[in-house]
Design an enzyme around this catalytic site. Structure first.
Site, PDB file in Angstrom:
ATOM      1  N   SER A  26       3.458  49.080  45.977  1.00  0.00           N
ATOM      2  CA  SER A  26       2.906  50.393  46.429  1.00  0.00           C
ATOM      3  C   SER A  26       3.889  51.590  45.889  1.00  0.00           C
ATOM      4  CB  SER A  26       3.201  50.450  47.865  1.00  0.00           C
ATOM      5  OG  SER A  26       4.508  50.486  48.379  1.00  0.00           O
TER       6      SER A  26
ATOM      7  N   SER B 232      17.947  58.726  44.429  1.00  0.00           N
ATOM      8  CA  SER B 232      17.251  59.674  44.964  1.00  0.00           C
ATOM      9  C   SER B 232      18.114  61.077  45.245  1.00  0.00           C
ATOM     10  CB  SER B 232      16.967  58.984  46.574  1.00  0.00           C
ATOM     11  OG  SER B 232      16.795  60.025  47.475  1.00  0.00           O
TER      12      SER B 232
ATOM     13  N   TYR C  24      21.081  54.836  53.687  1.00  0.00           N
ATOM     14  CA  TYR C  24      20.330  54.944  52.485  1.00  0.00           C
ATOM     15  C   TYR C  24      20.857  55.946  51.368  1.00  0.00           C
ATOM     16  CZ  TYR C  24      16.175  56.755  49.814  1.00  0.00           C
ATOM     17  OH  TYR C  24      15.331  57.282  48.791  1.00  0.00           O
TER      18      TYR C  24
ATOM     19  N   LYS D 144      22.010  55.285  47.547  1.00  0.00           N
ATOM     20  CA  LYS D 144      21.698  55.730  46.502  1.00  0.00           C
ATOM     21  C   LYS D 144      23.019  56.434  45.830  1.00  0.00           C
ATOM     22  CE  LYS D 144      17.427  54.537  46.962  1.00  0.00           C
ATOM     23  NZ  LYS D 144      16.864  53.806  46.014  1.00  0.00           N
TER      24      LYS D 144
END
Length: 261
Positions: free
Chosen positions: A13, A139, A152, A156
């Site tokens: 995805s 990110s 998160y 990153k």
């Protein structure tokens, strides 16, 4: 990229799927991985209909045993990989002080350690052949911390530390390392983000839904890989915040503390 062997994680995805479909139109050999085996099969069929040889290898990035097993199978079958795209990952929607430590650890395992291990497993053949591309998706939160994304963001940031170093170490060996910095891309990553107890968030962030399309993002990434870019920012106006933080840190702090979603 014709006839190149390209391995993409998180290919069922979002950005990974868009990358797979884009590359499938370029007569490549695709190795597709994801924890979602059904979604992976659907992407595989699309890629095959576009004329590319495609192979699905589903596994959980957070499971080191599975990762090593699949990587060995891939290398035994294909001998080497031309391009490895470490795209698979998981996000977070929980305050740091409320998040169970097991969630922090899981996010680091999936987002950071899996990329490091998979890279280390394909690198020997790249070094031997003196060519190859390693790609790691960080990110915009790998450039600065943000509400509800402590682990998160940490994972990153870690991507930058490792893969920037790797770029320096491999630049004279014919291997290029690219770090991709996506901003808000229209994918389902927020829906699958982990809450404080490890359960899925099951909500789509409005800002995410209004972000750049995964297809456009993929095209930019593909061009960056072809040009052996070291780092690229991908997104809309939100990526300007990276420059604001660097040039005007006080203004950045005033702005970012007012944005809580």
């Amino acid at each position: 990229m014709e006839n190149k062997k390209i391995w993409i994680t998180g290919a069922s995805s979002g950005i990974g799927k868009a990358l797979a479909i884009d590359y499938s139109k370029r007569n490549t050999v695709l190795i597709l991985s994801s924890i979602d085996s059904d979604g992976l099969e659907e992407v595989k069929k699309i890629c095959e209909s576009n004329g590319s040889e495609s192979h699905a290898y589903p596994f959980d990035l957070g499971d080191e045993v599975q990762l090593r097993k699949v990587a060995n199978e891939v290398l035994q079958k294909f001998e080497y990989v031309d391009v490895l795209i470490n795209n698979g990952g998981i996000s977070q929607r929980a305050y740091a002080f409320e998040t169970d430590f097991s969630v922090d650890r899981k996010i680091m395992e999936v987002n950071f350690f899996s990329a490091v291990l998979l890279t280390k497993m394909v690198l020997p053949k790249m070094i031997e052949r003196k060519k190859g591309n390693i790609v790691a998706l960080s990110s915009i939160n790998g450039k600065f911390g943000f509400f509800l994304r402590s682990a998160y963001s940490a994972s990153k940031h870690a991507i930058f530390g490792f893969f920037e170093t790797l770029h320096m170490e491999l630049k004279d060996k014919g291997i290029n390392v690219t770090v991709v910095v996506p901003g808000r891309i229209n994918t389902n990553i927020s829906s699958h983000a982990l809450k404080k107890d490890g359960k899925e968030y099951n909500k789509r962030d409005k800002a995410q839904a209004e972000g750049m399309s995964a297809e456009k993002c993929a095209k930019i990434i593909v061009k960056a890989i072809e040009k052996n870019k070291k780092e690229i920012l991908v997104g809309k106006n939100e990526i300007l915040m990276v420059h604001v933080k660097r040039l005007f840190p006080r203004i950045f702090n005033r702005i970012i503390t007012k944005i809580k979603h």
